[in-house]
Design a protein around this motif. Sequence first.
Motif, short mmCIF file in Angstrom:
data_model
loop_
_atom_site.label_atom_id
_atom_site.label_comp_id
_atom_site.label_asym_id
_atom_site.label_seq_id
_atom_site.Cartn_x
_atom_site.Cartn_y
_atom_site.Cartn_z
N THR A 275 43.98 52.49 44.73
CA THR A 275 44.60 51.17 44.86
C THR A 275 45.75 50.97 43.88
N ARG A 276 46.19 52.02 43.25
CA ARG A 276 47.23 51.91 42.22
C ARG A 276 48.51 51.28 42.77
N LYS B 42 33.32 50.67 47.00
CA LYS B 42 33.90 50.36 48.30
C LYS B 42 34.13 48.85 48.45
N LEU B 43 33.15 48.06 48.01
CA LEU B 43 33.27 46.61 48.11
C LEU B 43 34.37 46.09 47.20
N ALA B 44 34.49 46.67 46.01
CA ALA B 44 35.54 46.24 45.08
C ALA B 44 36.92 46.50 45.65
N VAL B 45 37.09 47.65 46.30
CA VAL B 45 38.37 47.96 46.92
C VAL B 45 38.67 46.96 48.04
N THR B 46 37.66 46.66 48.85
CA THR B 46 37.84 45.75 49.97
C THR B 46 38.15 44.33 49.51
N PRO C 165 45.44 42.31 35.97
CA PRO C 165 44.92 43.42 35.18
C PRO C 165 44.03 44.33 36.02
N SER C 166 44.05 45.60 35.71
CA SER C 166 43.20 46.56 36.41
C SER C 166 41.75 46.38 35.99
N PHE C 167 40.83 46.93 36.78
CA PHE C 167 39.42 46.89 36.43
C PHE C 167 39.18 47.62 35.11
N ALA C 168 39.89 48.73 34.89
CA ALA C 168 39.69 49.51 33.66
C ALA C 168 40.13 48.71 32.44
N CYS D 90 44.53 42.53 44.85
CA CYS D 90 45.22 42.06 43.64
C CYS D 90 45.08 43.02 42.47
N HIS D 91 43.88 43.60 42.28
CA HIS D 91 43.60 44.42 41.11
C HIS D 91 43.58 45.91 41.46
#
Length: 243
Positions: free
Chosen positions: A157-158, A141-145, A166-169, A150-151
Amino acid sequence: MSLTFFTLASATGNSQSRSFRLSAPEALVASGVLKHLLPRFSLKTQVRIELVGAGEADARFAAEGKGTPVFAGLDADWVLVTLTPGNEHVGRFEDWITSEVGRNTIESFQPGGKALFTAAVARQKDDETVVLPGNVVEGEKLAVTHCGRCHMVNEATRLTTIGSSPSFAVMRGFSDWQARFEAFFALNPHPSFTLIDGVTEPFDVSRPSPIVPLEMTLEELEAILAFVSQIPPADLGAPIQYQ
């Protein structure tokens, strides 16, 4: 004469730092294998490789000496020699060219229908999986917020991110992913808009006011790291196929 391979993002200012210089004997260059390998690596990783003379290189292909075995061909066993220890982009290229994808790319170079090079035997990898402690659900949740502007953090969030980020993956597939995420606030462009309580210094008074700050605590960063540690690294894909 130097030959430069650009990534799809080479027109951006950031691409200049995402590069390294490589040298190779003329016989290897003339074979065409580097024109086959290097653009494919750059396409998948967004790291630009510049082919230069031996005295200017960060890494080199050599037909003899100590280095990482990469392929055999042209009556030689070729190795990759790192000339600037600690260069993350050279390390990433080494990881790629010795991976299954890299090995398949080497052996798919078949001018006239005949393979000229045989990939070296795959290196033994450390299979230890790093799983960091923390609240994974809260971390997502925090990463999305905080990072989703940007990522691409997850599928949700695609379509809401910056395409050049770059994506987190993808970043989870980097050999130094843990260090990158733990110290992200010190890596450009993050210092210009990131505040972490008790860690970062207050913004300079000359900072442009329209920049919306990203503010988090160390506990929140820990949760994000726990989430990231459980993301499967992105498969950068098979060698490019042409019809």
